[in-house]
Scaffold this motif. Structure first.
Motif, PDB file in Angstrom:
ATOM      1  N   GLY A 404     -34.507  17.104 -24.611  1.00  0.00           N
ATOM      2  CA  GLY A 404     -35.174  16.023 -25.254  1.00  0.00           C
ATOM      3  C   GLY A 404     -36.289  16.801 -26.325  1.00  0.00           C
ATOM      4  N   HIS A 405     -37.153  15.905 -26.723  1.00  0.00           N
ATOM      5  CA  HIS A 405     -38.104  16.673 -27.771  1.00  0.00           C
ATOM      6  C   HIS A 405     -37.622  17.565 -28.755  1.00  0.00           C
ATOM      7  CE1 HIS A 405     -40.404  15.455 -24.162  1.00  0.00           C
ATOM      8  NE2 HIS A 405     -41.312  14.922 -25.216  1.00  0.00           N
ATOM      9  N   GLY A 406     -36.476  16.975 -29.523  1.00  0.00           N
ATOM     10  CA  GLY A 406     -35.815  17.681 -30.611  1.00  0.00           C
ATOM     11  C   GLY A 406     -35.105  18.896 -30.086  1.00  0.00           C
ATOM     12  N   GLY A 407     -35.038  18.910 -28.769  1.00  0.00           N
ATOM     13  CA  GLY A 407     -34.060  19.978 -28.208  1.00  0.00           C
ATOM     14  C   GLY A 407     -34.975  21.376 -27.833  1.00  0.00           C
ATOM     15  N   MET A 408     -36.083  21.276 -27.646  1.00  0.00           N
ATOM     16  CA  MET A 408     -36.996  22.358 -27.400  1.00  0.00           C
ATOM     17  C   MET A 408     -37.187  22.381 -25.922  1.00  0.00           C
ATOM     18  SD  MET A 408     -40.842  21.356 -28.787  1.00  0.00           S
ATOM     19  CE  MET A 408     -41.669  19.722 -28.206  1.00  0.00           C
ATOM     20  N   ASP A 409     -36.856  21.173 -25.297  1.00  0.00           N
ATOM     21  CA  ASP A 409     -36.872  21.336 -23.678  1.00  0.00           C
ATOM     22  C   ASP A 409     -35.685  22.321 -23.337  1.00  0.00           C
ATOM     23  OD1 ASP A 409     -38.894  19.738 -23.588  1.00  0.00           O
ATOM     24  OD2 ASP A 409     -37.462  17.720 -23.120  1.00  0.00           O
ATOM     25  N   TYR A 410     -34.595  22.008 -23.946  1.00  0.00           N
ATOM     26  CA  TYR A 410     -33.532  22.726 -23.363  1.00  0.00           C
ATOM     27  C   TYR A 410     -33.586  24.199 -23.637  1.00  0.00           C
ATOM     28  CZ  TYR A 410     -28.627  24.314 -22.573  1.00  0.00           C
ATOM     29  OH  TYR A 410     -27.545  24.873 -22.223  1.00  0.00           O
TER      30      TYR A 410
END
Length: 482
Positions: A404-410
């Motif tokens: 989530g959050h544009g990919g920054m979680d991953y």
């Protein structure tokens, strides 16, 4: 692109120059301005407890190599449950146990992971101490904590004392003595505790950091970040924040609750704890009008919130000085009608970057000399492409599909697992975590004294003068999964 200063930070770290006070360009210790010096008001003191016998710094201490990183999760509400699939998707990572005081949530997350073909994690729940039993398991290497703020300190400490590393959602603790306790417990147990600061891994934030460290802005002088997010509808929801825990904080504390999303990227770009440190904080706050006004217009009189009085200012601003003479402005506002922003701005002698302001797809705008002139902003697109962090180049597509959050979680999850599997030094350590969260209690102390400056603790106990790597990491590979 403009010419770089004679010696950029990257050249310092990549070459043979020594670190320490000389390399950092500062003295061995910071001396706060004396009372009355140039009209300065002496900061209110804060206690720095001595390092206990047997404790050693955790700076530059690598993880032991973990063939597989086994994660135990505590807190499975909106944030925690949303992160479960990301942890399970990282190569070489397995969620082995999940815990929530509401046992049904643990079952729901376990069912979801099993449906994805992942090994079913063990379930813990049904009591307030279920997490204490879970962290003692032998098949957990990393404990991820996403409970309400008031539980972070005790649960993070329990994980460390059980011999586990810990990654804790914001903030890691809400009181100064708790922050020091986590630092000391990490040093004593030789286990890392990290703030789960996903915004530090945002694409624009990491590009901004690289530009700063490569000298694009010249001498960095100031930064501005924060958490400006209209949460009024969610705060009054009967289901989103369990037992209304987050709204209730607005009835009992004047703190800047959550400035870390904006503060942390600016601090990293300024080498806080890596050649500079935050030294003084002053806080101001507007009147608490937003939540009461929203309640008046949209909340039924039978709702329990009508028994509440809100004391937390709508906009709490922290002005922070650093030892190198820089200034950081960190803001928090979740009670006002406004579009979302983390501000994310950095400025220096050769230019400025501002996020959440541009018209380009990146959302950023920039003005740097000698590239630009005429007092007109330029789009950030080409600069982000040139200064894109290796993590986004390497796993950007996976990040978009798994987090989530544009990919920054991953990106945060992937990098944490990679660091542990490769036996590397963490990008974010317990000293960064404590320093970034310190505005929570420091703002309370400053506001209580009418905005008087408060001395900022040095959680590194003097080691901040040493220039070292952090989020500006060198590219490395995820070890192969056998």
């Amino acid at each position: 692109m403009p010419g770089l200063p004679a010696v950029s930070r990257r050249l310092l770290l990549g070459g043979a120059l020594a670190t320490g006070a000389a390399a950092a360009g500062v003295g061995a210790a910071y001396a706060a301005p004396a009372a009355g010096a140039a009209g300065a008001e002496a900061p209110l003191p804060v206690r720095t407890p001595p390092r206990r016998r047997g404790q050693r710094s955790m700076i530059d201490v690598p993880f032991d190599v973990h063939r597989t990183v086994r994660v135990g999760m505590i807190g499975l509400g909106n944030r925690g449950s949303g992160m479960a699939e990301g942890w399970a998707a990282v190569p070489g990572c397995r969620v082995t146990a999940v815990c929530d005081i509401r046992a049904g949530r643990a079952t729901s997350v376990a069912n979801r992971l099993a449906a994805l073909g992942k090994p079913r994690p063990a379930e813990y729940g049904g009591s307030a101490d279920a997490y204490a039993r879970m962290v003692k398991r032998d098949d957990i290497d990393l404990v991820y904590i996403a409970t309400p703020w008031e539980f972070h300190h005790r649960q993070g400490k329990a994980a460390l004392e059980a011999g586990k590393h810990a990654i804790v959602e914001l903030p890691v603790a809400t009181e100064l003595d708790e922050l020091w306790d986590l630092v000391d417990t990490s040093e004593r147990t030789r286990r890392h505790l990290m703030l789960s600061e996903n915004c530090s891994y945002g694409r624009n934030e990491l590009a901004m950091l690289k530009m700063a460290h490569d000298g694009l802005f010249g001498d960095v002088t100031n930064g501005h970040g924060g958490y400006l997010h209209d949460l009024r509808e969610l705060l009054f929801s009967d289901t989103y924040y369990t037992d209304s825990w987050r709204r209730l904080w607005h009835t009992r504390s004047t703190a800047s609750f959550y400035p870390m999303h904006g503060l942390a990227p600016v601090a990293a770009a300024m080498d806080i704890n890596r050649g500079d440190r935050m030294t003084v904080l002053r806080a101001t706050a507007t009147e608490p009008k937003g939540l009461a006004d929203y309640r008046e217009r949209f909340v039924d009189r039978s709702h329990p919130s009508w028994k509440e009085t809100y004391v937390n200012g709508d906009l709490v601003t922290c002005l922070i000085d650093t030892a190198m003479g820089r200034v950081i402005r960190a803001e928090h506002d979740v009670s006002s009608p406004r579009p979302y922003s983390r501000i994310n701005s950095l400025a220096g002698s050769r230019g400025i970057f501002e996020d959440y302001a541009g018209t380009s797809a990146t959302g950023g705008r920039i003005y740097v000399e000698p590239d630009h002139s005429g007092h007109s902003w330029r789009d950030f697109d080409s600069y982000r492409k040139e200064f894109d962090h290796w993590l986004w180049k390497k796993i950007g597509d996976d990040a978009a599909n798994n987090g989530g959050h544009g990919g920054m979680d991953y990106v945060l999850q992937w990098r944490t697992v990679q660091l542990m599997r490769a036996g590397l030094v963490p990008d974010i350590d317990v000293y960064d975590s404590a320093a970034w969260c310190a505005p929570v209690p420091l703002s309370v102390k400053s506001l209580a004294s009418g905005g008087r400056p408060v001395a900022y603790p040095d959680f590194t106990r003097g080691s901040w003068v040493n220039l070292r790597m952090g989020l500006d990491s060198r590219e490395s590979a995820m070890p192969p999964v056998a």
